[in-house]
Design an enzyme around this catalytic site. Sequence first.
Site, PDB file in Angstrom:
ATOM      1  N   CYS A 116       0.652  -1.249   0.027  1.00 14.30           N
ATOM      2  CA  CYS A 116      -0.003  -0.008  -0.005  1.00 14.30           C
ATOM      3  C   CYS A 116       0.871   1.100   0.174  1.00 14.30           C
ATOM      4  O   CYS A 116       0.875   2.233  -0.813  1.00 14.30           O
ATOM      5  CB  CYS A 116      -0.934   0.192   1.283  1.00 14.30           C
ATOM      6  SG  CYS A 116      -2.268   1.115   1.315  1.00 14.30           S
ATOM      7  N   CYS A 117       2.037   1.188   0.771  1.00 11.77           N
ATOM      8  CA  CYS A 117       2.890   2.304   0.847  1.00 11.77           C
ATOM      9  C   CYS A 117       3.695   2.573  -0.386  1.00 11.77           C
ATOM     10  O   CYS A 117       3.829   3.703  -0.813  1.00 11.77           O
ATOM     11  CB  CYS A 117       3.632   2.346   2.008  1.00 11.77           C
ATOM     12  SG  CYS A 117       3.157   2.281   3.784  1.00 11.77           S
ATOM     13  N   CYS A 202      -1.239   8.230   7.188  1.00 13.62           N
ATOM     14  CA  CYS A 202      -2.646   7.938   6.761  1.00 13.62           C
ATOM     15  C   CYS A 202      -3.187   7.392   8.095  1.00 13.62           C
ATOM     16  O   CYS A 202      -2.809   6.881   9.012  1.00 13.62           O
ATOM     17  CB  CYS A 202      -2.318   6.716   5.802  1.00 13.62           C
ATOM     18  SG  CYS A 202      -1.604   7.214   4.196  1.00 13.62           S
ATOM     19  N   CYS A 205      -3.666   3.871   9.348  1.00 13.57           N
ATOM     20  CA  CYS A 205      -2.214   3.401   9.881  1.00 13.57           C
ATOM     21  C   CYS A 205      -1.726   4.226  10.915  1.00 13.57           C
ATOM     22  O   CYS A 205      -0.582   4.111  11.201  1.00 13.57           O
ATOM     23  CB  CYS A 205      -1.192   3.068   8.547  1.00 13.57           C
ATOM     24  SG  CYS A 205      -1.790   1.857   7.365  1.00 13.57           S
ATOM     25  N   CYS A 227       7.685   3.869   5.669  1.00 11.44           N
ATOM     26  CA  CYS A 227       6.907   3.763   4.611  1.00 11.44           C
ATOM     27  C   CYS A 227       7.457   3.253   3.398  1.00 11.44           C
ATOM     28  O   CYS A 227       6.982   2.867   2.604  1.00 11.44           O
ATOM     29  CB  CYS A 227       5.884   4.724   4.110  1.00 11.44           C
ATOM     30  SG  CYS A 227       6.879   6.359   3.590  1.00 11.44           S
TER      31      CYS A 227
END
Length: 234
Positions: A116-117, A202, A205, A227
């Site tokens: 995702c990062c 985010c 997270c 990240c």
Amino acid sequence: MTVSFESSIGIVPGLDEKIAAAHSLVTANVKGAPTECVTCSFQAEDMIVLHMVRAIHPDVPVLFLDTGYHFAETYVYRDQMTAGWKLNLINLTPRQTVPEQEAQFGILHQSAPDQCCKLRKVVPLFEALAHYDTWFTGLRREQAKSRAQLQALDNFTLPSGKQLLKISPLTDWTTRDVWYYAQEHGIPLLPLYDKGYSSIGCEPCTSLPSDANDPRSGRWSGRKQECGIHIQSE
């Protein structure tokens, strides 16, 4: 807002010297060129570095990773500071929207946070940095164990092979130094700090820190520290 390098509050030991060193580093490396940029998450450290760089280069490109997952407060603060400081803000967005990514891969921030990062932060930033030669950041050694060897000046290599000069003027600053500088220079900070957050990314997270001695212990539920945007290509 007027930007200046006025002296800090004397009751913070060593801070005047740290400000002078950061000022010298910024002054020596800001040329006013379009190939300079500041990455800004709108956390306190980034605002201080931006404050320093803008004193010399008011129109410096400010790169914000708009992941689509930020806190509402972050977006509001970003817009307020962009208007108030007349920032040359560049919102970097991923190739897919949040709904598109979740439709294809599911909830990656739960199942595969590294991926995702990568999709929402690393790839957009590295693509953007290809257009710059000098990169200013708000990184500090005290922020995380993974940053203990952080250098104020570093040659950073992108996946393409291009090298940038990466500059972190606040390398040896403490959290207390950051707060005093912001207070002394009238820099309003992200309201989420008032709720107890110490490192803000985010929303899915980011939680309140689980360890008072580890500012990033509230990131990714302790599953990781970074990240990926500050990790060199191999």
